[in-house]
Design an enzyme around this catalytic site. Structure first.
Site: not given
Length: 443
Positions: A33, A204
């Site tokens: 991420d 997301e």
């Protein structure tokens, strides 16, 4: 004080080491991420930190206990500034939740604001909240706030500071949401609203940015089986947005997640994302990557094809990892892990057929000519390596005769002709044999 002591201890433990890599960019730990930001003239990357779970309930799921931050001024050499925040030192976080998921960091009013999701402590608490930690420098020390942001429930925070100074926070969880932030960066200034105009399916990891007056809302999206990276565009940071297409296709090896950021640095745009390079058998342990990104004249984004070579220019006098190749020959060339039991040791290049080659782009010889080349190699039956520049038929600048050996050996050879500046390298096998190469370096 506790947070400051933690930061100083991390530095003392020599976590401030320099990591040299292409893709993945961090080579000694899992980093997922990645949020990339340019602060103080350097690139900073704030990833989440996957770890093998120490508790049974997360053995087959994501497990994250803390955050590191990394910086680079050339996108090749990365400095690990150590742990900047952990689940044990955030007052509102359940200290055994291992849920320090995808973070964000922005600069405003002379401070750095680090946003992170986690599971709140307390009986009956469920789901995720998003908190903030504040620092005077992009690498900390960061001091976490006592409570999370009221009115925000979800994961994957992203903060966009518009040209007029207004900040917006985006997050995912039961859809994609956005709200204005107050000037203190710690409270909502508007009611959350759902982002409209996006395709159906699981989404997301929002990342929003502005370019040339257009606002981009980008996100991982399960279009079919695993996540692609997709985007929409609009004229307002809160939308509405018009879906435009795909930034990166599904993982070719089945890594279920992808999570990303886009950033401009020294007049070039980059896409930071992750893949399960060091954990092909378990895609909950991921590694940060970066590749160049380009826009079309109308502002739409060209699809990014992931590479092993990544970005940046490699110093010829450092260890050149040929396994992070730009191209391989169709036959007789392959890569594999150096050690299947410890994949963080990296990869090796295998050449097993006469003429088989590997190409590695953008090697900088500098202003002075190297006299020698060194290679870490092994071979069951010996062989000869040829090193060329600027093409498979380019001039041969060195030959390395590799003896038969059952262990890794450093072999030196002379450089035949003067080389300066930046060149693409081509390393090939001359004649019969089989040679495995860890790295080469010019001296």
């Amino acid at each position: 004080m506790k947070n400051k002591r933690l930061f100083l201890l991390s530095a003392f433990l020599v976590i401030m080491g320099t990591l040299k890599a292409q893709n993945p960019i961090i080579t000694d730990q899992f980093t997922a991420d990645p949020t990339a930001k340019v602060f103080e003239g350097k690139m900073y990357v704030y990833p989440s930190h996957d770890i093998p779970s120490p508790i049974e309930r997360l053995k087959e799921w994501f497990c994250m206990a803390d955050y590191h931050v990394f910086s680079s001024d050339n996108l090749v050499d990365w400095t690990d500034h150590g742990v900047i925040l952990s689940q044990e030192n955030v007052p509102w976080v359940a200290p055994d939740s291992y849920s320090m998921w995808a973070p964000e960091c922005v600069y405003k009013n002379g401070k750095y604001y680090f946003y992170f999701p986690s599971t709140p402590k307390g009986e009956g608490k469920r789901g995720f909240s998003i908190g903030v930690a504040i620092a005077d420098k992009p690498y900390g020390p960061f001091t976490p706030q006592a409570t999370p942001i009221e009115g925000v429930n979800g994961i994957d925070p992203c903060v966009l500071i518009d040209k007029d100074g207004q900040a917006y926070i985006y997050w995912s969880g039961r859809g994609m949401s956005v709200a204005k932030l107050k000037d203190n960066m710690l409270e909502l200034a508007s009611e959350p609203m759902q982002i409209q105009g996006l395709p159906e399916g699981f989404k997301e990891g929002p990342f929003a940015f502005e370019r040339n007056g257009k606002y981009y809302f980008t996100f991982p999206w399960v279009k079919e089986k695993t996540e692609v990276l997709a985007y929409a565009m609009g004229d307002n940071p809160m939308g509405p947005f018009e879906f435009k297409g795909i930034i990166m296709d599904e993982s070719p090896t089945g890594c279920w997640t992808n999570h990303h950021s886009l950033v401009e640095y020294k007049d070039q745009w980059y896409l930071f994302y992750h893949h399960n390079d060091y954990s092909p058998e378990f895609d909950k342990n991921r590694s940060a990557r970066v590749d160049s990104l380009f826009f079309n004249p109308d502002g739409t984004i060209q699809k990014v094809i992931p590479t092993l070579r990544g970005v940046g220019i490699t110093d010829a006098r450092k260890e050149i990892q040929l396994d992070r190749y730009s191209r391989l020959s169709n036959q007789g060339a392959a890569i594999d892990y150096l050690n299947q039991a410890n994949k963080f040791e990296g990869w090796k290049t295998l050449l097993s057929k006469n003429g088989a080659w590997v190409q590695y782009n953008r090697v900088n010889f500098g202003d002075s000519t190297p006299r020698k080349v060194k290679a870490r190699v092994t071979s069951d039956n010996g062989g000869t390596l040829q090193i060329r520049i600027n093409g498979t038929n380019g001039p041969v600048i060195s030959e390395i005769k590799v003896p038969k050996t059952d262990k890794w050996t450093n072999i030196e050879s002379s450089v035949r002709s003067a080389q300066t500046g930046i060149h693409d390298l081509y390393v090939s096998l001359k004649g019969n044999g089989k040679v495995e190469i860890d790295w080469i370096s010019f001296q």
